[in-house]
Scaffold this active site. Structure first.
Site, PDB file in Angstrom:
ATOM      1  N   CYS A  76      43.948  43.607  44.632  1.00 23.88           N
ATOM      2  CA  CYS A  76      42.567  43.680  44.138  1.00 23.88           C
ATOM      3  C   CYS A  76      41.595  43.475  45.296  1.00 23.88           C
ATOM      4  O   CYS A  76      40.759  42.573  45.290  1.00 23.88           O
ATOM      5  CB  CYS A  76      42.355  42.643  43.041  1.00 23.88           C
ATOM      6  SG  CYS A  76      40.840  42.874  42.082  1.00 23.88           S
ATOM      7  N   GLU A 120      44.001  26.448  56.207  1.00 25.90           N
ATOM      8  CA  GLU A 120      42.786  26.761  55.449  1.00 25.90           C
ATOM      9  C   GLU A 120      41.567  26.869  56.365  1.00 25.90           C
ATOM     10  O   GLU A 120      40.705  27.730  56.171  1.00 25.90           O
ATOM     11  CB  GLU A 120      42.553  25.711  54.360  1.00 25.90           C
ATOM     12  CG  GLU A 120      43.547  25.772  53.217  1.00 25.90           C
ATOM     13  CD  GLU A 120      43.504  27.090  52.461  1.00 25.90           C
ATOM     14  OE1 GLU A 120      42.437  27.747  52.462  1.00 25.90           O
ATOM     15  OE2 GLU A 120      44.529  27.477  51.885  1.00 25.90           O
ATOM     16  N   CYS A 137      42.114  44.490  32.545  1.00 27.63           N
ATOM     17  CA  CYS A 137      40.968  44.395  33.453  1.00 27.63           C
ATOM     18  C   CYS A 137      39.734  45.046  32.854  1.00 27.63           C
ATOM     19  O   CYS A 137      39.710  46.256  32.586  1.00 27.63           O
ATOM     20  CB  CYS A 137      41.324  45.059  34.784  1.00 27.63           C
ATOM     21  SG  CYS A 137      39.963  45.043  35.975  1.00 27.63           S
ATOM     22  N   CYS A 185      44.580  49.653  41.974  1.00 26.96           N
ATOM     23  CA  CYS A 185      44.666  49.349  40.548  1.00 26.96           C
ATOM     24  C   CYS A 185      45.982  49.802  39.935  1.00 26.96           C
ATOM     25  O   CYS A 185      46.472  49.192  38.971  1.00 26.96           O
ATOM     26  CB  CYS A 185      43.493  49.988  39.807  1.00 26.96           C
ATOM     27  SG  CYS A 185      41.876  49.320  40.301  1.00 26.96           S
ATOM     28  N   TYR A 206      35.821  24.049  48.497  1.00 21.27           N
ATOM     29  CA  TYR A 206      36.964  24.963  48.466  1.00 21.27           C
ATOM     30  C   TYR A 206      38.161  24.379  49.204  1.00 21.27           C
ATOM     31  O   TYR A 206      39.290  24.376  48.704  1.00 21.27           O
ATOM     32  CB  TYR A 206      36.623  26.334  49.069  1.00 21.27           C
ATOM     33  CG  TYR A 206      37.892  27.081  49.382  1.00 21.27           C
ATOM     34  CD1 TYR A 206      38.635  27.653  48.360  1.00 21.27           C
ATOM     35  CD2 TYR A 206      38.415  27.107  50.678  1.00 21.27           C
ATOM     36  CE1 TYR A 206      39.852  28.269  48.612  1.00 21.27           C
ATOM     37  CE2 TYR A 206      39.625  27.724  50.940  1.00 21.27           C
ATOM     38  CZ  TYR A 206      40.342  28.296  49.904  1.00 21.27           C
ATOM     39  OH  TYR A 206      41.560  28.881  50.167  1.00 21.27           O
ATOM     40  N   CYS A 228      48.457  47.006  40.098  1.00 22.04           N
ATOM     41  CA  CYS A 228      48.003  45.708  39.588  1.00 22.04           C
ATOM     42  C   CYS A 228      48.767  45.313  38.331  1.00 22.04           C
ATOM     43  O   CYS A 228      48.877  46.121  37.389  1.00 22.04           O
ATOM     44  CB  CYS A 228      46.505  45.763  39.302  1.00 22.04           C
ATOM     45  SG  CYS A 228      45.853  44.198  38.677  1.00 22.04           S
ATOM     46  N   ASP A 259      38.382  31.019  46.313  1.00 20.06           N
ATOM     47  CA  ASP A 259      38.009  31.701  47.548  1.00 20.06           C
ATOM     48  C   ASP A 259      37.503  33.100  47.187  1.00 20.06           C
ATOM     49  O   ASP A 259      37.387  33.456  46.009  1.00 20.06           O
ATOM     50  CB  ASP A 259      39.182  31.746  48.537  1.00 20.06           C
ATOM     51  CG  ASP A 259      40.182  32.841  48.208  1.00 20.06           C
ATOM     52  OD1 ASP A 259      40.299  33.216  47.008  1.00 20.06           O
ATOM     53  OD2 ASP A 259      40.861  33.325  49.118  1.00 20.06           O
TER      54      ASP A 259
END
Length: 305
Positions: free
Chosen positions: A200, A44, A216, A207, A127, A210, A145
């Site tokens: 995305c 991370e 959406c 798209c 986070y 997706c 994030d």
């Protein structure tokens, strides 16, 4: 297709994303069954503003050399900075080592598993603490994030990109989409993050690939432009202090010993900018200025320790 004013219900958004993740999740080492909580934390920290393709080999080499907090705590700072290499923002490496030392001193070398204890560690913010809870310990947390924020901004809020600064309202909205049980919540965090990273995306969203294109709000509204564009600051890399600092650090990482001031000055044509950047690196603890034996001689520079 849904109308733009109809945000998807949590289950209607989560189910297809989780199914998509089961088929398309990348095989990353910090997701492996033998991962350690410390390895997740290291990933991370490395992944902050750095793409996976650069982080993965660095993470593997890092974990082989310093597999746990005790190992990193005992390492020399110079070795740590050399191993960080060109991941960017080398202060993250110093904070990671400081974090390792704190884990050893306060927790016996075992990364804590509560949010409060994680937040008390050097370099661990909201986070990172949430990500460690989810990805290392399989606990429910709100992991937000850039990728997750973008997915929720488009599907739920109908906006091209989230606002530059995360808000309390955004966090509350995201929390409403996190499943109640630990295991599914942790998987949702990884799945929504992966969807943002692979499909995305910010500049060229796919798209057509997706799993929630029919849910959406942004797509239903015709993919409107970024309403927050005027609030975003962009900075070129060329000629900035970041570039000069990077050149100084690269010179010192590759050196076998202290580097003369003249060699440091030569990394950039603007002497004043070099001096400012070197002073900043010294103040940040990333560089040591070694006084010369004689007052008539210039100092030399080296990595700490």
């Amino acid at each position: 297709m849904l109308l733009p004013d109809a945000p998807p219900a949590p289950h209607d958004l989560r189910a297809p994303v989780l199914a998509w993740f089961s088929e398309h999740a990348r095989d990353l080492p910090w997701r492996a069954a033998d991962r350690t909580p410390w390895g997740v934390l290291v990933s991370e920290v490395m992944l902050q503003q750095t793409p996976v393709v650069r982080v993965e080999p660095a993470w593997r080499a890092w974990m082989q050399r310093w597999p746990g907090p005790v190992d990193l705590a005992e390492a020399s700072t110079a070795d740590v900075l050399r191993a960080w290499d060109r991941l960017g923002y080398p202060r993250r490496a110093l904070r990671l080592q400081e974090c390792a030392r704190t884990v050893v001193e306060r927790h016996g070398g075992v990364l804590p598993s509560t949010e409060a204890e994680l937040l008390a560690l050097p370099g661990v913010g909201a986070y990172t603490a949430a990500a460690v809870l989810a990805f290392a310990y399989g606990r429910r947390s709100v992991v937000l994030d850039t990728n997750v924020r973008r997915v929720l901004a488009r599907t739920v809020a109908g906006e091209a990109l989230p606002a530059p600064t995360q808000t309390a309202a955004e966090t509350r909205l995201a929390a409403g989409y996190v499943p109640d049980d630990d295991a599914t919540a942790a998987r949702w965090a990884a799945a929504s993050m992966e969807l943002g990273a692979l499909v995305c995306t910010a500049r060229a969203p796919r798209c057509d690939a997706c799993p929630v294109q029919d849910r959406c709000r942004w797509l239903a509204a015709g993919r409107p432009g970024d309403v927050h564009a005027h609030r975003r600051r962009t900075q070129a890399w060329a000629g900035t202090d970041r570039q000069v600092r990077g050149r100084v650090m690269a010179l010192l990482r590759e050196a076998l010993g202290p580097v003369p001031a003249a060699a440091v000055d030569a990394v950039w044509q603007d002497a004043g900018q070099v001096a400012r950047c070197v002073d900043g690196l010294v103040a940040d603890g990333l560089v040591e200025r070694v006084p010369a034996a004689s007052v008539d001689d210039p100092p030399t520079y080296r990595l700490p320790g």
